[in-house]
Design a protein around this motif. Structure first.
Motif, PDB file in Angstrom:
ATOM      1  N   VAL A  42     -16.713  69.953  26.971  1.00  0.00           N
ATOM      2  CA  VAL A  42     -17.824  70.046  26.024  1.00  0.00           C
ATOM      3  C   VAL A  42     -17.257  70.330  24.640  1.00  0.00           C
ATOM      4  CG1 VAL A  42     -20.005  71.190  25.495  1.00  0.00           C
ATOM      5  CG2 VAL A  42     -19.274  70.960  27.883  1.00  0.00           C
ATOM      6  N   PHE A  43     -17.450  69.383  23.710  1.00  0.00           N
ATOM      7  CA  PHE A  43     -16.989  69.535  22.328  1.00  0.00           C
ATOM      8  C   PHE A  43     -18.128  70.077  21.466  1.00  0.00           C
ATOM      9  CE2 PHE A  43     -14.239  66.338  24.155  1.00  0.00           C
ATOM     10  CZ  PHE A  43     -12.978  66.663  23.641  1.00  0.00           C
ATOM     11  N   ASN A  56     -20.011  67.477  13.722  1.00  0.00           N
ATOM     12  CA  ASN A  56     -20.453  66.917  12.446  1.00  0.00           C
ATOM     13  C   ASN A  56     -21.340  65.694  12.715  1.00  0.00           C
ATOM     14  OD1 ASN A  56     -20.758  65.680   9.958  1.00  0.00           O
ATOM     15  ND2 ASN A  56     -18.642  66.019   9.338  1.00  0.00           N
ATOM     16  N   PRO A  57     -22.619  65.749  12.321  1.00  0.00           N
ATOM     17  CA  PRO A  57     -23.535  64.628  12.634  1.00  0.00           C
ATOM     18  C   PRO A  57     -23.178  63.335  11.909  1.00  0.00           C
ATOM     19  CG  PRO A  57     -24.613  66.224  11.190  1.00  0.00           C
ATOM     20  CD  PRO A  57     -23.312  66.838  11.610  1.00  0.00           C
ATOM     21  N   ASP A  58     -22.469  63.444  10.784  1.00  0.00           N
ATOM     22  CA  ASP A  58     -22.134  62.233  10.025  1.00  0.00           C
ATOM     23  C   ASP A  58     -21.058  61.401  10.709  1.00  0.00           C
ATOM     24  OD1 ASP A  58     -23.964  62.979   8.069  1.00  0.00           O
ATOM     25  OD2 ASP A  58     -22.453  64.120   6.934  1.00  0.00           O
ATOM     26  N   THR A  59     -20.205  62.049  11.476  1.00  0.00           N
ATOM     27  CA  THR A  59     -19.081  61.331  12.110  1.00  0.00           C
ATOM     28  C   THR A  59     -19.125  61.415  13.641  1.00  0.00           C
ATOM     29  OG1 THR A  59     -17.692  63.307  11.951  1.00  0.00           O
ATOM     30  CG2 THR A  59     -17.594  61.727  10.115  1.00  0.00           C
ATOM     31  N   ILE A  60     -20.239  61.854  14.177  1.00  0.00           N
ATOM     32  CA  ILE A  60     -20.259  62.151  15.618  1.00  0.00           C
ATOM     33  C   ILE A  60     -20.040  60.900  16.483  1.00  0.00           C
ATOM     34  CG2 ILE A  60     -22.776  61.944  15.963  1.00  0.00           C
ATOM     35  CD1 ILE A  60     -22.478  64.550  17.690  1.00  0.00           C
ATOM     36  N   PHE A  61     -20.555  59.746  16.034  1.00  0.00           N
ATOM     37  CA  PHE A  61     -20.386  58.537  16.839  1.00  0.00           C
ATOM     38  C   PHE A  61     -18.948  58.024  16.775  1.00  0.00           C
ATOM     39  CE2 PHE A  61     -24.982  58.557  16.049  1.00  0.00           C
ATOM     40  CZ  PHE A  61     -25.431  58.472  17.357  1.00  0.00           C
ATOM     41  N   GLN A  62     -18.299  58.168  15.596  1.00  0.00           N
ATOM     42  CA  GLN A  62     -16.880  57.810  15.515  1.00  0.00           C
ATOM     43  C   GLN A  62     -16.044  58.730  16.401  1.00  0.00           C
ATOM     44  OE1 GLN A  62     -19.058  58.067  13.018  1.00  0.00           O
ATOM     45  NE2 GLN A  62     -18.357  57.056  11.124  1.00  0.00           N
ATOM     46  N   THR A  63     -16.452  60.011  16.467  1.00  0.00           N
ATOM     47  CA  THR A  63     -15.731  60.972  17.320  1.00  0.00           C
ATOM     48  C   THR A  63     -15.854  60.584  18.790  1.00  0.00           C
ATOM     49  OG1 THR A  63     -16.182  62.744  15.728  1.00  0.00           O
ATOM     50  CG2 THR A  63     -15.518  63.404  17.943  1.00  0.00           C
ATOM     51  N   MET A  64     -17.043  60.176  19.197  1.00  0.00           N
ATOM     52  CA  MET A  64     -17.242  59.741  20.584  1.00  0.00           C
ATOM     53  C   MET A  64     -16.354  58.551  20.912  1.00  0.00           C
ATOM     54  SD  MET A  64     -21.398  60.033  20.898  1.00  0.00           S
ATOM     55  CE  MET A  64     -21.464  59.370  22.549  1.00  0.00           C
ATOM     56  N   ASP A  65     -16.285  57.572  19.997  1.00  0.00           N
ATOM     57  CA  ASP A  65     -15.431  56.399  20.221  1.00  0.00           C
ATOM     58  C   ASP A  65     -13.965  56.801  20.306  1.00  0.00           C
ATOM     59  OD1 ASP A  65     -17.593  54.706  20.256  1.00  0.00           O
ATOM     60  OD2 ASP A  65     -17.429  54.153  18.132  1.00  0.00           O
ATOM     61  N   SER A  66     -13.558  57.733  19.442  1.00  0.00           N
ATOM     62  CA  SER A  66     -12.161  58.179  19.437  1.00  0.00           C
ATOM     63  C   SER A  66     -11.791  58.847  20.757  1.00  0.00           C
ATOM     64  CB  SER A  66     -11.926  59.166  18.278  1.00  0.00           C
ATOM     65  OG  SER A  66     -12.139  58.536  17.037  1.00  0.00           O
ATOM     66  N   TYR A  80     -12.160  56.168  32.981  1.00  0.00           N
ATOM     67  CA  TYR A  80     -13.310  55.761  32.174  1.00  0.00           C
ATOM     68  C   TYR A  80     -14.338  56.899  32.188  1.00  0.00           C
ATOM     69  CZ  TYR A  80     -11.094  51.227  32.718  1.00  0.00           C
ATOM     70  OH  TYR A  80     -10.188  50.184  32.718  1.00  0.00           O
ATOM     71  N   PRO A  81     -14.400  57.664  31.097  1.00  0.00           N
ATOM     72  CA  PRO A  81     -15.303  58.828  31.066  1.00  0.00           C
ATOM     73  C   PRO A  81     -16.737  58.430  30.724  1.00  0.00           C
ATOM     74  CG  PRO A  81     -14.136  58.664  28.992  1.00  0.00           C
ATOM     75  CD  PRO A  81     -13.613  57.526  29.852  1.00  0.00           C
ATOM     76  N   ASP A  82     -17.672  59.304  31.063  1.00  0.00           N
ATOM     77  CA  ASP A  82     -19.047  59.191  30.569  1.00  0.00           C
ATOM     78  C   ASP A  82     -19.171  60.135  29.380  1.00  0.00           C
ATOM     79  OD1 ASP A  82     -19.851  57.391  32.474  1.00  0.00           O
ATOM     80  OD2 ASP A  82     -20.575  58.910  33.875  1.00  0.00           O
ATOM     81  N   VAL A  83     -19.394  59.590  28.183  1.00  0.00           N
ATOM     82  CA  VAL A  83     -19.474  60.390  26.958  1.00  0.00           C
ATOM     83  C   VAL A  83     -20.908  60.352  26.454  1.00  0.00           C
ATOM     84  CG1 VAL A  83     -18.533  60.755  24.655  1.00  0.00           C
ATOM     85  CG2 VAL A  83     -17.078  59.783  26.440  1.00  0.00           C
ATOM     86  N   THR A  84     -21.551  61.528  26.384  1.00  0.00           N
ATOM     87  CA  THR A  84     -22.956  61.598  25.982  1.00  0.00           C
ATOM     88  C   THR A  84     -23.163  62.689  24.934  1.00  0.00           C
ATOM     89  OG1 THR A  84     -23.431  63.129  27.798  1.00  0.00           O
ATOM     90  CG2 THR A  84     -23.772  60.793  28.228  1.00  0.00           C
ATOM     91  N   LEU A  85     -24.310  62.627  24.281  1.00  0.00           N
ATOM     92  CA  LEU A  85     -24.701  63.634  23.299  1.00  0.00           C
ATOM     93  C   LEU A  85     -25.789  64.530  23.880  1.00  0.00           C
ATOM     94  CD1 LEU A  85     -24.991  61.424  20.073  1.00  0.00           C
ATOM     95  CD2 LEU A  85     -23.051  62.832  20.789  1.00  0.00           C
ATOM     96  N   GLN A  86     -25.802  65.783  23.418  1.00  0.00           N
ATOM     97  CA  GLN A  86     -26.860  66.687  23.827  1.00  0.00           C
ATOM     98  C   GLN A  86     -27.217  67.587  22.643  1.00  0.00           C
ATOM     99  OE1 GLN A  86     -26.218  68.653  27.539  1.00  0.00           O
ATOM    100  NE2 GLN A  86     -27.856  70.143  27.224  1.00  0.00           N
ATOM    101  N   VAL A  95     -20.613  65.795  25.312  1.00  0.00           N
ATOM    102  CA  VAL A  95     -20.259  66.129  26.693  1.00  0.00           C
ATOM    103  C   VAL A  95     -19.486  64.956  27.292  1.00  0.00           C
ATOM    104  CG1 VAL A  95     -21.092  66.785  28.988  1.00  0.00           C
ATOM    105  CG2 VAL A  95     -22.316  67.562  26.937  1.00  0.00           C
ATOM    106  N   VAL A  96     -18.228  65.218  27.668  1.00  0.00           N
ATOM    107  CA  VAL A  96     -17.369  64.194  28.263  1.00  0.00           C
ATOM    108  C   VAL A  96     -17.240  64.493  29.756  1.00  0.00           C
ATOM    109  CG1 VAL A  96     -15.090  63.109  28.262  1.00  0.00           C
ATOM    110  CG2 VAL A  96     -16.100  63.926  26.108  1.00  0.00           C
ATOM    111  N   GLU A  97     -17.800  63.647  30.580  1.00  0.00           N
ATOM    112  CA  GLU A  97     -17.760  63.867  32.026  1.00  0.00           C
ATOM    113  C   GLU A  97     -16.693  62.979  32.660  1.00  0.00           C
ATOM    114  OE1 GLU A  97     -20.631  64.397  35.910  1.00  0.00           O
ATOM    115  OE2 GLU A  97     -21.496  63.768  33.991  1.00  0.00           O
TER     116      GLU A  97
END
Length: 485
Positions: A42-43, A56-66, A80-86, A95-97
């Motif tokens: 959990v990040f 950071n909401p401005d870069t959160i999607f880039q962080t998920m991709d990274s 292959y992880p499941d990466v989701t937002l909460q 949350v990286v499962e």
């Protein structure tokens, strides 16, 4: 979800306040989760305070991709992880499962298999030791250590027949019903092959590690270490023993050791006197047998059976298998770590294969009025604590001795009128004593082909039943029969 995610780091939860610049700082946890029961990273949560910091909401999607790309590029085989937002309290976390992987072992690619494999132990990601790596490799290939060929060991037909005969003898000894005894089938070479105790390769019969363990011929044969401690800690030894040889013999010897060290009282049923131990002895035997059957034989440690003032503690090397949990065990779920040994033990009536052991132990302890046994998966080992009646532990011995003293005269007087229930093993010892009363315990053992500990167990039992009595010293005395055979 919130309670589960924020209850603290554990075997399947880890927190990061932010995404580290170096992915290796969390990649160890990724491969450890994949090599185990899975888990979540959990990040956006402080691992010390559990405060939700958010990303950071401005870069959160880039962080998920990274994160996704880093895991895919850094691990071998690919994960292959499941990466989701909460969103919680107006803050967003990632949350990286990681799911349990079927292609173990997983490792960090640039570190290599040996240095880059990690496992999850007690809430931390640790470098996998050699024996852990070997088990992961076998697990990933759907193989078992006890089924693997024992390449340094050579056997012949007489060796195979000897093991088959001994296994049937033990099966008969562990069966009480005459009809069931008669139904016990012979063990054959083909049955041993079916069970995985032997393998056939181009017409040649090859022993497996299970065969080596069942015959005591493993290069480094594991043992059972038994001890009695003063108090509730391991600070002071009162007594200790170590049992080696074939693993099925170790079970019996360790079981007898426990019976000799725990308290015993008596009760009268009709005209029969019956020994009653403070712990349910079937459950004690089951604990020891399960530890032997399900331990990790790749791990160099030994099984330990420790008796404290308040508990019996049985510790088995090796964590629970990845699909097994304590909750599942309590419900009767079982997965075999050593199927060949389990088949052999089930035939010899030493264990049940189908997961009934733990539920039965819990039920018997409850019927005895004992505290619920404790099951612990910790730091690479599995332990079961069976609790004694602590509040009575100081008086039980005295009470037992007093009861015995007050009933000795009565028992002696009615011995000629009362029938004492004797087992086949009791009769064998009594027959030897009748033929030569001057034999020592060691000489009786040699006469019967038994271990001295086994002879001591039955002699002590029959002395307490007042079927026999030792007259004089252990070296110059003799045995006196108090009953007629």
């Amino acid at each position: 979800m919130k309670n589960k995610l924020f209850s603290g780091e554990s075997i399947n939860i880890e927190y990061k306040v932010e995404m580290p610049k170096k992915s290796e700082k969390y990649m160890k946890t990724v491969v450890a989760f994949a090599n185990g029961r899975g888990g979540r990273i959990v990040f956006g949560v402080d691992d010390k305070t559990l405060n939700i910091v958010g990303m950071n909401p401005d870069t959160i999607f880039q962080t998920m991709d990274s994160i996704t790309n880093a895991i895919s590029d850094s691990c071998e085989p690919k994960i292959y992880p499941d990466v989701t937002l909460q969103s919680i309290d107006d803050k967003t976390i990632i949350v990286v499962e990681i799911h349990p992987g079927p292609m173990r072992p997983y490792y960090i690619k640039n570190k290599g298999l040996v240095d880059g494999t990690y496992v999850r132990v007690a809430g931390t990601s640790r470098h996998a030791e050699g024996y852990m790596l070997k088990e992961l490799i076998l697990e990933g290939q759907n193989r078992y250590f006890d089924n693997e060929p024992c390449e340094y060991l050579e056997i012949n037909e007489d060796d195979i027949k000897d093991l088959c005969d001994k296994m049937k003898k033990i099966a008969i000894e562990n069966t009480w019903n005459d009809e069931e005894k008669a139904a016990i089938r012979d063990v054959t070479k083909n049955i041993l092959i079916t069970w995985g105790i032997l393998k056939e390769d181009n017409g040649k019969i090859i022993p497996t590690n299970a065969y080596a363990l069942l015959t005591g011929k493993m290069q480094i044969q594991p043992t059972i270490q038994c001890a009695v401690f003063k108090g509730k800690t391991r600070a002071y030894f009162v007594d200790r023993r170590e049992f080696s040889g074939p693993i099925q013999d170790q079970v019996q010897l360790a079981f007898q050791y426990v019976l000799e060290k725990i308290n015993m009282g008596m009760q009268i049923k009709g005209i029969y006197r019956q020994d009653v131990y403070e712990l349910p002895i079937n459950s004690v035997r089951e604990l020891i047998a399960n530890a032997v059957a399900h331990r990790n034989y790749l791990e160099p440690g030994n099984i330990q059976v420790a008796i404290f003032d308040d508990r019996l503690e049985v510790t088995s090397p090796g964590m629970l298998l990845n699909t097994v949990s304590i909750k599942k065990m309590i419900e009767g779920y079982s997965r075999l770590r050593n199927p060949a040994i389990a088949n052999a033990f089930a035939y010899m009536k030493i264990i049940e294969k189908w997961g009934t052991g733990i539920p039965r132990i819990l039920r018997e302890c409850k019927e005895y009025g004992l505290k619920k046994p404790e099951l612990i998966d910790f730091d690479g080992d599995f332990r079961v604590n069976m609790y004694r009646r602590e509040e009575k532990s100081k008086t039980t011995q005295t009470t037992t001795q007093t009861t015995t003293q007050t009933t000795t005269q009565t028992t002696t007087q009615i011995t000629t009128q009362t029938t004492i229930k004797l087992t086949k093993n009791d009769h064998e010892i009594l027959q030897v004593i009748q033929n030569n009363p001057a034999l020592s315990q060691k000489e009786i053992a040699m006469e019967l082909g038994w271990t001295v500990d086994r002879v001591k167990y039955y002699l002590n039992k029959m002395k307490k039943q007042e079927a026999i009595r030792r007259i004089g010293s252990s070296h110059k005395g003799y045995w006196k029969l108090l009953i007629k055979l």
